[in-house]
Design a protein around this motif. Sequence first.
Motif, PDB file in Angstrom:
ATOM      1  N   LEU A  29      -1.834   4.575 -13.463  1.00  0.00           N
ATOM      2  CA  LEU A  29      -0.549   3.906 -13.666  1.00  0.00           C
ATOM      3  C   LEU A  29       0.606   4.907 -13.532  1.00  0.00           C
ATOM      4  CD1 LEU A  29       0.976   1.323 -14.383  1.00  0.00           C
ATOM      5  CD2 LEU A  29       0.637   1.889 -16.790  1.00  0.00           C
ATOM      6  N   GLU A  30       0.406   6.125 -14.035  1.00  0.00           N
ATOM      7  CA  GLU A  30       1.443   7.156 -13.895  1.00  0.00           C
ATOM      8  C   GLU A  30       1.693   7.468 -12.418  1.00  0.00           C
ATOM      9  OE1 GLU A  30       3.371   8.328 -16.359  1.00  0.00           O
ATOM     10  OE2 GLU A  30       2.271   6.869 -17.590  1.00  0.00           O
ATOM     11  N   PHE A  31       0.626   7.561 -11.644  1.00  0.00           N
ATOM     12  CA  PHE A  31       0.790   7.800 -10.211  1.00  0.00           C
ATOM     13  C   PHE A  31       1.497   6.625  -9.545  1.00  0.00           C
ATOM     14  CE2 PHE A  31      -2.352  11.179 -10.754  1.00  0.00           C
ATOM     15  CZ  PHE A  31      -1.825  12.150  -9.925  1.00  0.00           C
ATOM     16  N   SER A  32       1.249   5.421 -10.040  1.00  0.00           N
ATOM     17  CA  SER A  32       1.904   4.226  -9.525  1.00  0.00           C
ATOM     18  C   SER A  32       3.425   4.343  -9.679  1.00  0.00           C
ATOM     19  CB  SER A  32       1.384   3.006 -10.282  1.00  0.00           C
ATOM     20  OG  SER A  32       2.245   1.925 -10.165  1.00  0.00           O
ATOM     21  N   LYS A  33       3.844   4.817 -10.843  1.00  0.00           N
ATOM     22  CA  LYS A  33       5.280   4.958 -11.119  1.00  0.00           C
ATOM     23  C   LYS A  33       5.908   6.069 -10.282  1.00  0.00           C
ATOM     24  CE  LYS A  33       4.713   3.366 -15.854  1.00  0.00           C
ATOM     25  NZ  LYS A  33       4.610   3.805 -17.267  1.00  0.00           N
ATOM     26  N   GLY A  34       5.102   7.055  -9.884  1.00  0.00           N
ATOM     27  CA  GLY A  34       5.621   8.194  -9.141  1.00  0.00           C
ATOM     28  C   GLY A  34       5.630   8.031  -7.630  1.00  0.00           C
ATOM     29  N   LEU A  35       5.131   6.893  -7.126  1.00  0.00           N
ATOM     30  CA  LEU A  35       5.106   6.688  -5.675  1.00  0.00           C
ATOM     31  C   LEU A  35       6.536   6.571  -5.152  1.00  0.00           C
ATOM     32  CD1 LEU A  35       3.323   6.196  -3.144  1.00  0.00           C
ATOM     33  CD2 LEU A  35       3.552   3.746  -3.626  1.00  0.00           C
ATOM     34  N   PRO A  36       6.931   7.458  -4.239  1.00  0.00           N
ATOM     35  CA  PRO A  36       8.313   7.394  -3.741  1.00  0.00           C
ATOM     36  C   PRO A  36       8.568   6.149  -2.894  1.00  0.00           C
ATOM     37  CG  PRO A  36       7.145   9.320  -2.836  1.00  0.00           C
ATOM     38  CD  PRO A  36       6.181   8.566  -3.686  1.00  0.00           C
TER      39      PRO A  36
END
Length: 155
Positions: A29-36
């Motif tokens: 989920l953290e990576f989801s939020k960090g997707l540019p």
Amino acid sequence: MTSQLPPALSEIVEDFQALEERERLQLLLEFSKGLPALPERLQDHPELLEQVVECQSPLFLTIEGEGRGEDARIGLFFQAPPEAPTTRGFAGVLHEGLNGLSASAILAVPDDMPELLGLTRAVSPLRMRGMTAMLGRIKRKVAAYVAQTTAPSAS
């Protein structure tokens, strides 16, 4: 197995493997939020993006290369809706782990890399197939770029 991965991706995989299963979903989920977001030059040109139809949620991607052949540096670009956190999360993993690497480094990533994240019991087999397809699509596009930029030019 992580020794076969580029350093940034290897570190991400190790981070996932160090966590308990439910914590891995939180990290995804953290990576989801960090997707540019897509750069402006791609936002109004959906024809430049390719849909990964194996993903349960609509995911589109493209690459851009700088340089020629296997030494070219590859930029990765993804578009996925905010309501698709699993899909966006895996795109975020790939973006953080592979963006800006050489074509040869990306092509050397094992096809089963998504399984190394330890999510096979936490997400559905269909979602895992989508993750594998996303990596496969990137590698296919990179291989096509390499072939295009190393082919002798017609004079």
